[in-house]
Enzyme design. Structure first.
Site, mmCIF file in Angstrom:
data_model
loop_
_atom_site.group_PDB
_atom_site.id
_atom_site.type_symbol
_atom_site.label_atom_id
_atom_site.label_comp_id
_atom_site.label_asym_id
_atom_site.label_seq_id
_atom_site.Cartn_x
_atom_site.Cartn_y
_atom_site.Cartn_z
ATOM 1 N N TYR A 155 11.193 7.851 9.407
ATOM 2 C CA TYR A 155 11.072 7.938 8.162
ATOM 3 C C TYR A 155 10.005 6.784 7.768
ATOM 4 O O TYR A 155 10.349 5.580 8.086
ATOM 5 C CB TYR A 155 12.484 7.676 7.373
ATOM 6 C CG TYR A 155 12.032 7.610 5.993
ATOM 7 C CD1 TYR A 155 12.195 8.877 5.114
ATOM 8 C CD2 TYR A 155 11.783 6.673 5.340
ATOM 9 C CE1 TYR A 155 12.192 8.842 3.783
ATOM 10 C CE2 TYR A 155 11.685 6.498 3.858
ATOM 11 C CZ TYR A 155 11.770 7.444 2.930
ATOM 12 O OH TYR A 155 11.685 7.515 1.888
ATOM 13 N N GLU A 243 5.499 9.534 1.153
ATOM 14 C CA GLU A 243 6.781 9.705 2.023
ATOM 15 C C GLU A 243 6.668 10.551 3.130
ATOM 16 O O GLU A 243 6.131 11.709 2.609
ATOM 17 C CB GLU A 243 7.758 10.073 0.828
ATOM 18 C CG GLU A 243 9.007 10.035 1.825
ATOM 19 C CD GLU A 243 10.207 10.707 0.856
ATOM 20 O OE1 GLU A 243 11.254 9.841 0.610
ATOM 21 O OE2 GLU A 243 10.318 11.998 0.605
#
Length: 450
Positions: A155, A243
């Site tokens: 992530y 993101e």
């Protein structure tokens, strides 16, 4: 999936908007704020295109407006491992379902024919997820992409964060899952790297991030360059968030961004026209869109009292006191400090378009915003719309006496109240009266002159 920090911020904001009293009792006042800004969220295919242009590795993909186009994209990709993704701005697409019966907004398929079939069940239908509500959200396009088999998923996110006084990179060795779950079950797996906004992110800093999340030493330089490209995209496109979840190492040892979410501050629209031209208005609340057209801020809530205010702080106070008297706000519309009478009139149209609204409370503190301008707009709206909904008006500040004269001489059933507590109490009582009458199928009209 939204980032950890932004999701927490949004959750606090929504709780503050819907249950102000609960928030005030649970946290200190300094912890609660409502930000008056509208951010641009773009579809996944737009995000992937921006990543590709920035030199960030992404899978082969294409976007289709119909099933035939989707099939052709699958043929061009030339793979039997494909994914069809509904382009809808909502989380939980994979677990959602379409109003027409199709299951899942993210489908794994194995041939161009299956791509065509899956696309036909998505395009033109409404996808219903836990975030869209029961009405769902329209799917106008699908993204067809090659499927990647991954060894490891990570992530990565870049965003501006108040607690760091600037940009921060948030990264984790546990990607491909809900980042909030990682924060809850294994918070040590999430690392945060503040970035000096003047110095920026350099190669040494990028290598430190890559090493911290467990990238193989032989691949650190490669991943560090990808991180630099992502940060450059974050800066040059005026993004509020970039993101990547998951950022993955595939079965061949190559790194690729498999899913992306980018958000942009509306204040950057004047210099990011190419990005903002890709805004999909069909994915947004139409009342919020209409409010934005008139440079107003509108937020829909669940109650039955419409609120017009000027300023986020006054909005919080207004909703708080409505809750205190047993009422519930249906929405609030912030006219800001420089609204004209026409804007106020349009604001009334937007507020009263909500069928749940049983009463209206106008709470304005006139500083820059003049009370007589508010009164002029209210009177014009009440006459043009032939409003039958009770209107309680509390005005204080600049030109308040002129405003009271205008309201008093209008001949309309507009109830001026000086005290905010009394205005909120009266609004709640009137709303309950209208609700009881509607439940009994009685036609109650507040139209008689005072």
């Amino acid at each position: 999936m939204a980032s950890l920090l932004s999701r927490v911020s949004c959750a606090a904001e929504k709780l503050a908007l819907r249950s102000p009293l609960k928030v005030v009792s649970a946290v200190s006042p300094a912890c609660v704020s409502v930000n008056q800004k509208r951010g641009l969220a773009v579809h996944e295919h737009v995000s992937m295109s921006l990543l590709k242009d920035a030199g960030v590795p992404v899978p082969k993909f294409g976007v289709a407006n119909n099933a035939a186009e989707a099939k052709q994209i699958a043929l061009d990709i030339d793979s039997n491992d494909l994914v069809v993704k509904a382009q809808v701005l909502a989380g939980g697409r994979g677990k959602g379902h379409f109003a027409g019966g199709a299951k899942g907004g993210v489908r794994l398929v194995y041939s161009p024919e299956e791509v065509e079939e899956a696309s036909a069940g998505m395009i033109g239908d409404f996808l219903i997820t836990k975030q869209t509500g029961a009405e769902g959200r329209i799917c106008n396009t699908v993204m067809v992409t090659e499927r990647k088999y991954t060894r490891k998923e990570f992530y990565i996110a870049f965003m501006n964060e108040r607690s760091f006084n600037g940009p921060v990179c948030i990264a984790s060795s546990e990607g491909g899952v809900n980042i909030e779950e990682v924060a809850e079950k294994n918070p040590d797996a999430i690392v945060k790297f503040p970035i000096d906004v003047v110095k920026g992110l350099d190669m040494a800093g990028a290598k430190e991030i890559a090493t911290a999340i467990g990238i193989n030493a032989k691949k650190v330089d490669e991943v560090a360059q990808i991180l630099l490209n992502l940060y450059d995209l974050f800066l040059t496109k005026d993004a509020s968030m970039v993101e990547i979840n998951p950022f993955a190492e595939d079965s061949n040892g190559n790194f690729v961004c498999l899913d992306a979410k980018l958000k942009f501050d509306d204040n950057a629209e004047f210099r990011q026209k190419a990005v903002f031209d890709q805004r999909d208005w069909s994915q947004e609340d139409q009342r919020e869109v209409e409010a934005a057209n008139f440079n107003l801020n509108y937020i829909a809530l669940d109650g039955d009292i419409g609120c017009m205010v000027n300023g986020a702080g006054l909005a919080m106070a207004t909703m708080d006191i409505i809750n205190l008297h047993g009422g519930s706000p249906a929405n609030f519309l912030d006219v800001g400090g420089g609204a004209t009478a026409d804007q106020v009139k349009e604001a009334f149209k937007i507020i009263t378009s909500d069928p749940k609204v049983n009463a209206l409370l106008v709470n304005i503190f006139g500083g820059i915003m003049r009370c007589d301008v508010i009164a002029e707009g209210i009177i014009a709206a009440a006459r043009e719309l032939n409003l039958m909904t009770p209107i309680v008006v509390r005005l204080q500040g600049t030109n308040v006496d002129e405003a009271k004269v205008m309201i008093g001489s209008s001949g309309l059933k507009i109830l001026p109240v000086d005290n905010l507590d009394e205005a909120a109490r009266l609004s709640c009582k009137l709303s309950k009266i209208v609700a009881v009458a509607r439940d009994a199928h009685l036609d109650v009209k507040f139209e008689m002159p005072i």
